[in-house]
Design a protein around this motif. Structure first.
Motif, PDB file in Angstrom:
ATOM      1  N   MET A   1       0.850  -1.208   0.000  1.00  0.00           N
ATOM      2  CA  MET A   1       0.000   0.000   0.000  1.00  0.00           C
ATOM      3  C   MET A   1       0.886   1.258   0.000  1.00  0.00           C
ATOM      4  N   ILE A   2       0.521   2.230  -0.842  1.00  0.00           N
ATOM      5  CA  ILE A   2       1.353   3.433  -0.945  1.00  0.00           C
ATOM      6  C   ILE A   2       1.059   4.378   0.218  1.00  0.00           C
ATOM      7  N   ASP A   3       2.134   4.889   0.789  1.00  0.00           N
ATOM      8  CA  ASP A   3       2.032   5.850   1.885  1.00  0.00           C
ATOM      9  C   ASP A   3       1.316   7.115   1.381  1.00  0.00           C
ATOM     10  N   PRO A   4       0.286   7.623   2.101  1.00  0.00           N
ATOM     11  CA  PRO A   4      -0.442   8.810   1.613  1.00  0.00           C
ATOM     12  C   PRO A   4       0.452  10.027   1.402  1.00  0.00           C
ATOM     13  N   SER A   5       1.448  10.211   2.276  1.00  0.00           N
ATOM     14  CA  SER A   5       2.325  11.382   2.111  1.00  0.00           C
ATOM     15  C   SER A   5       3.182  11.237   0.850  1.00  0.00           C
ATOM     16  N   ALA A   6       3.594   9.984   0.547  1.00  0.00           N
ATOM     17  CA  ALA A   6       4.378   9.748  -0.679  1.00  0.00           C
ATOM     18  C   ALA A   6       3.519  10.029  -1.899  1.00  0.00           C
ATOM     19  N   PHE A   8       0.990  12.082  -2.007  1.00  0.00           N
ATOM     20  CA  PHE A   8       0.795  13.531  -2.059  1.00  0.00           C
ATOM     21  C   PHE A   8       2.026  14.221  -2.666  1.00  0.00           C
ATOM     22  N   ASN A   9       3.216  13.749  -2.239  1.00  0.00           N
ATOM     23  CA  ASN A   9       4.457  14.315  -2.783  1.00  0.00           C
ATOM     24  C   ASN A   9       4.562  14.062  -4.279  1.00  0.00           C
ATOM     25  N   LYS A  10       4.148  12.871  -4.694  1.00  0.00           N
ATOM     26  CA  LYS A  10       4.192  12.519  -6.115  1.00  0.00           C
ATOM     27  C   LYS A  10       3.271  13.447  -6.913  1.00  0.00           C
TER      28      LYS A  10
END
Lengths: 171, 86
Positions: A1-6, A8-10
């Motif tokens: 599962m992708i980290d939400p902050s990652a 958002f940064n993407k």
């Protein structure tokens, strides 16, 4: 599962669109955005000063036109293009774009400073010299003006001054 | 006192055309926006030293073959010289 902050940064690092439109269309958007300020101020003044049904109609028409123009200006200027460079990440801009952004921010400061000084002057005058003159509508209008300038003036300067690219970059 | 920089002439347009590159392709290779390539070619924007080196490395020429403080003579003059008889 992708980290939400990652994730958002993407999203913030996503490429910027090159489609900034023609100079005329950009200037039209800037005019709509800042014109909306005067329309909304006019609507508020009409609501306050004209105590009649026709005053209410005028205020409503002006307010609708103002909100429409503001939405058009904001949505079209604050997209993910170079025009919105002051609100984009440094890494998605190249060196010329960063230079243009810095120049626009630097040119905005005196205008924002002068408008803020006007607000301060109004507060001082209505506080000490002519108490009772302070009007909530005027205070609202002044704060709305400061907000509008802070949020959109650098982008508006870029939109207004960026030359037309049509015909120059087709090679 | 700060000195106003004079114009900086360049041969980016000629070098790009020679290599059959579009502005988009050159911009992608240099990691800049394609409109910036246009600005560089028209002399409306002077690149940073870092970008100038990147351009020089990409086209494989020394920096002074691409950028100059004085206008470049036409290629034909450089290649064939002046053939006008006295």
């Amino acid at each position: 599962m992708i980290d939400p902050s990652a994730r958002f940064n993407k999203l913030l690092e996503a490429p910027v669109s090159d489609d900034i439109g023609s100079r005329i269309s950009r200037r039209r958007k800037v005019a709509a955005l800042f014109g909306s300020y005067f329309l909304i101020c006019g609507a508020t003044a009409a609501r306050t000063l004209l105590d009649s049904p026709s005053g209410g109609i005028i205020a409503t028409v002006l307010m609708l036109a103002g909100v429409g123009a503001a939405a058009y200006g904001f949505i079209s200027l604050m997209g993910r293009t170079f025009i919105n460079a002051p609100n984009l990440r440094e890494s998605v801009l190249d060196e010329r774009q960063r230079q243009r952004r810095n120049d626009a921010i630097q040119r905005s400061f005196p205008v924002i400073g002068m408008f803020s000084a006007l607000c301060l002057l109004y507060a001082m005058v209505t506080d000490t010299m002519v108490p009772g003159w302070r009007n909530a509508t005027v205070v609202e209008a002044l704060f709305w003006g400061v907000f509008l300038l802070c949020v959109s003036l650098p982008s508006a300067i870029i939109a207004w001054t960026e030359p037309d690219q049509q015909g120059l970059d087709e090679a | 006192m700060a000195q106003t920089p004079g114009p900086l002439y360049n041969r980016i347009a000629v070098l790009r055309t020679e290599r059959g590159l579009t502005r988009h392709a050159l911009a992608a290779a240099l990691g800049i926006n394609y409109q910036t390539v246009g600005y560089l070619e028209r002399g409306e924007y002077n690149p940073s030293l870092e970008l100038a080196f990147r351009i020089a490395e990409y086209v494989g020429l020394p920096i002074d073959a691409i950028f100059s403080r004085t206008p470049f003579p036409p290629m034909s003059t450089e290649l064939y010289g002046s053939r006008r008889e006295p």
